[in-house]
Design a protein around this motif. Structure first.
Motif, PDB file in Angstrom:
ATOM      1  N   UNK A 136      33.219  35.564  42.601  1.00 27.50           N
ATOM      2  CA  UNK A 136      32.445  34.388  43.004  1.00 27.50           C
ATOM      3  C   UNK A 136      33.127  33.097  42.542  1.00 27.50           C
ATOM      4  N   UNK A 137      34.188  33.197  41.777  1.00 33.62           N
ATOM      5  CA  UNK A 137      34.970  32.019  41.400  1.00 33.62           C
ATOM      6  C   UNK A 137      36.210  31.978  42.272  1.00 33.62           C
ATOM      7  N   UNK A 138      36.376  30.868  42.940  1.00 31.57           N
ATOM      8  CA  UNK A 138      37.491  30.766  43.885  1.00 31.57           C
ATOM      9  C   UNK A 138      38.835  30.946  43.166  1.00 31.57           C
ATOM     10  N   UNK A 139      39.681  31.759  43.787  1.00 35.38           N
ATOM     11  CA  UNK A 139      41.021  31.946  43.228  1.00 35.38           C
ATOM     12  C   UNK A 139      41.065  32.926  42.066  1.00 35.38           C
ATOM     13  N   UNK A 140      39.930  33.521  41.724  1.00 36.99           N
ATOM     14  CA  UNK A 140      39.937  34.538  40.666  1.00 36.99           C
ATOM     15  C   UNK A 140      39.584  35.891  41.290  1.00 36.99           C
ATOM     16  N   UNK A 141      40.520  36.792  41.191  1.00 37.24           N
ATOM     17  CA  UNK A 141      40.403  38.107  41.814  1.00 37.24           C
ATOM     18  C   UNK A 141      40.264  39.169  40.731  1.00 37.24           C
ATOM     19  N   UNK A 142      39.706  40.309  41.109  1.00 38.71           N
ATOM     20  CA  UNK A 142      39.628  41.447  40.183  1.00 38.71           C
ATOM     21  C   UNK A 142      40.152  42.687  40.911  1.00 38.71           C
ATOM     22  N   UNK A 143      40.611  43.651  40.142  1.00 38.63           N
ATOM     23  CA  UNK A 143      41.090  44.900  40.739  1.00 38.63           C
ATOM     24  C   UNK A 143      41.078  45.997  39.694  1.00 38.63           C
ATOM     25  N   UNK A 144      40.955  47.222  40.158  1.00 41.11           N
ATOM     26  CA  UNK A 144      41.027  48.373  39.260  1.00 41.11           C
ATOM     27  C   UNK A 144      39.711  48.615  38.539  1.00 41.11           C
ATOM     28  N   UNK A 145      39.781  49.237  37.370  1.00 41.97           N
ATOM     29  CA  UNK A 145      38.569  49.642  36.657  1.00 41.97           C
ATOM     30  C   UNK A 145      37.644  48.463  36.336  1.00 41.97           C
TER      31      UNK A 145
END
Lengths: 364, 175, 112
Positions: free
Chosen positions: A285-294
């Motif tokens: 939900x924060x622009x430009x902040x991505x998550x991946x994996x566990x």
């Protein structure tokens, strides 16, 4: 003066490395930061052959996949900053880094958080005794440091981690006295359970560990049957002579940085607890902040790598390194492979939960 | 314990039941087994996995789409080469040859423990529950580089135990 | 117990053989491995005792997160032994409570 990069990836495990490789190949300037001395995250302890399809490197051992990721990252021009802790994330995607005996800042146009997970503990009398440890900790010891923590182990938990590590303890020369599982059924793949059974290890479903006993460390474990309400059934106690008790009772996302960044979360037990909401690009939900994996929901290394690829492609596309057409095409391929990994009775719970996250993200 | 092969099933005991095995597509019956060496696939859950399909150059194993399909085994196409054994990440493929001799069958299985047995060794054959059920003579130990540390051990066992023996008791380490 | 040979990983490759001093006794280690690994290999499981109840603690997560394995190393308390590489001549002490700078028994001056 803060250092600058286009894409900063936090965590050099399978998700982070895969993200960095995709972004690097697309032409982005990428730095991967990891607190460990070596990149690869937990891949180098995964010595079993992976499942999946050829595209997922099925039949290849995790260690080899790890080596290949490191080589591909180098070829893609990815920079790595090791022995470096990301202690904070501040406004405008500025990361606070602690390395050696100083701190510094790194500003990024996009941040991919791939911080992984930590093992859950299980509290029972004696659980703090030396000799009680995480199953993943055991794996680190036997595969990375080549040291056995004990001679006779009890495994708590018959999910894939518990089953795989039991098998690996046998390979390393230890005895596994039993695997206990509180649920009435084995949670991990039957084939992993079968390997452990053929090697002579009983898998006791509907059983739990009541307590660990010993003076300066584990000397015994007392186990018992449990009823459908997880209550130990009196009279079913059994004492096992063990010096090690390994806990394989699930993982939780390591989400501190995502919390600090102000990402919205949802509590989703099937994915390990509090998970940052993200869209089909793995963007939070924060622009430009991505998550991946566990961190984006506990699954396994193959899905972690695919999610990393998605995040890397999306971040690179957002910075103009991929045309919309090319970006969407490549991401579409990854989505297909991800869907394949979440099929069947072992994957559908995760598939449904992931869908919930996407929907919740849209309503934020 | 032996009863577990018949009851409970893989999710309860870790041992696929005969019912589960017979229900898996193409599990070889007595006629196919009587023809010679043949793969026996003991994969009974819908996990996303398909390396066995590509490992068989004769097209005897089909997974297709989705990859959670159980492998379908076309026994008449199998020549018993055993290439599928070390490739299976679940170590769920075996090779059985009922024609090995008058009274013995051979069984091949994946094996990843030290010390490795050697050809000619007499070892203990174990069933799916890890129970010792017979003495077994080691006929072959295959561990070429392409198997990536999964050795394939072939042992001779009494013919009536060919569909019971699925591994061997681990040998004692020195010291 | 060290795992010298492994069916998948082959023979162990280790760093230079070095010596740590653990509570006054020599313990064999290999350069670069975590202090905790050397201790476990030497059969040493108790790394510290808790502050209030003096309960033993040892390695738990092996990843540097849980801090159960902290010891006093070269006079510095609360060193995570699972992620701190062993170096020749290190003085390692079982930590009691929060530990004291300069050593277990206290009295040492704060260093660094």
């Amino acid at each position: 003066m803060a250092r600058k990069t286009e894409i900063a990836v936090v965590g050099a495990g399978p998700a982070g490395m895969a993200a960095a490789i995709e972004a690097g190949r697309a032409g982005a300037r990428v730095i991967v930061i990891d607190e460990n001395q070596r990149p690869g995250g937990q891949l180098f302890k995964q010595i079993h052959k992976f499942f999946g399809s050829e595209a997922h490197r099925a039949g290849t051992r995790g260690v080899q996949i790890g080596l290949d990721l490191l080589r591909e990252a180098e070829e893609a021009g990815v920079a790595t900053l090791l022995d470096t802790v990301v202690y904070g994330i501040f406004s405008d995607r500025c990361l606070g880094l602690a390395r050696e005996h100083h701190t510094e800042e790194l500003e990024a146009d996009a941040v991919i958080l791939a911080t992984g997970a930590s093992e859950n503990a299980l509290a029972f009398p004696g659980w703090t005794l030396p000799g009680v440890m995480g199953a993943g900790a055991t794996q680190t010891l036997i595969h990375i440091h080549r040291v056995l923590p004990g001679k006779r182990a009890l495994m708590v938990g018959a999910g894939n981690v518990g089953l795989i590590v039991s098998y690996q303890l046998l390979q390393a020369g230890a005895k596994v006295v039993a695997v206990v599982e509180g649920l009435p059924a084995i949670g991990g793949y039957g084939v992993h359970a079968s390997k452990v059974r053929r090697a002579g290890v009983p898998i006791l479903t509907g059983h739990t560990v009541l307590r660990a006993e010993g003076r300066e460390g584990v000397e015994r474990a007392v186990i018992a049957r449990v009823d459908e309400n997880w209550k130990p059934i009196a009279g079913t106690e059994r004492t096992l002579e063990v010096d090690t008790i390994c806990l394989a009772v699930g993982l939780s996302p390591l989400a501190e940085l995502a919390w600090m960044a102000g990402c919205e979360f949802r509590y989703i037990p099937a994915l390990g607890g509090w998970v940052p909401l993200h869209d089909g690009n793995m963007e939070t939900t924060r622009k430009g902040i991505y998550v991946a994996g566990d961190l984006a929901g506990i699954e396994e290394a193959s899905t972690a790598m695919e999610e990393g690829r998605l995040a890397g492609l999306a971040a690179a596309q957002s910075l103009g390194h991929l045309t919309r057409e090319r970006g969407e095409k490549k991401k579409g391929e990854v989505h297909k492979r991800l869907a394949a990994l979440r099929m069947g009775s072992f994957g559908e719970g995760r598939a449904i939960s992931k869908e919930q996250i996407l929907q919740a993200r849209e309503t934020v | 314990m032996k009863g577990e092969t018949e009851t409970g099933g893989v999710r309860k005991t870790g041992i696929p039941s005969m019912k589960e095995l017979r229900a898996s597509p193409g599990y070889p019956g007595p006629e196919l087994l009587a023809r010679g060496p043949i793969a026996v696939i003991e994969c009974v859950q819908d996990i996303p996995c398909n390396p066995c399909e590509a490992a068989c150059r004769r097209g005897a194993i089909h997974v297709g789409n989705p990859i959670t399909n159980l492998p379908v085994f076309y026994g008449e196409k199998c020549n018993g080469c055993g290439n599928c054994i070390p490739v299976c990440p679940g170590q769920a493929i075996f090779l059985v040859d009922m024609t090995y001799s008058e009274d013995r069958a051979s069984v091949s299985f994946p094996y990843e423990f030290l010390p490795m047995p050697a050809k000619g060794d007499i070892v203990e054959g174990v069933n799916r529950a890890g129970e010792v059920v017979c003495r077994a003579e080691v006929l072959r130990v295959q561990k070429p580089k392409r198997f990536d540390h999964t050795a394939v051990i072939t042992v001779a066992v009494p013919k009536e135990l060919a569909m019971e023996v699925r591994s061997m008791k681990r040998l004692k380490r020195e010291g | 117990m060290r795992i010298e040979d492994h069916p998948i990983l082959g023979r162990a490759e280790r760093g230079r053989r070095i010596t740590l001093t653990v509570d006054g006794n020599p313990v064999v280690a290999f350069e670069g491995e975590p202090i905790a690994a050397a201790l476990l290999a030497g059969g040493h499981r108790v790394f510290r005792y808790t502050a209030k109840r003096r309960e033993p603690r040892g390695l738990f997560c092996a990843l540097g997160r849980c801090t159960d394995c902290v010891m006093t190393v070269d006079g510095q308390p609360n060193v995570r032994t699972c992620v701190t590489p062993a170096r020749d001549g290190m003085i390692v002490q079982t930590q009691v409570g929060r530990g004291k700078w300069g050593g277990r028994g206290g009295g040492g001056k704060r260093k660094g």
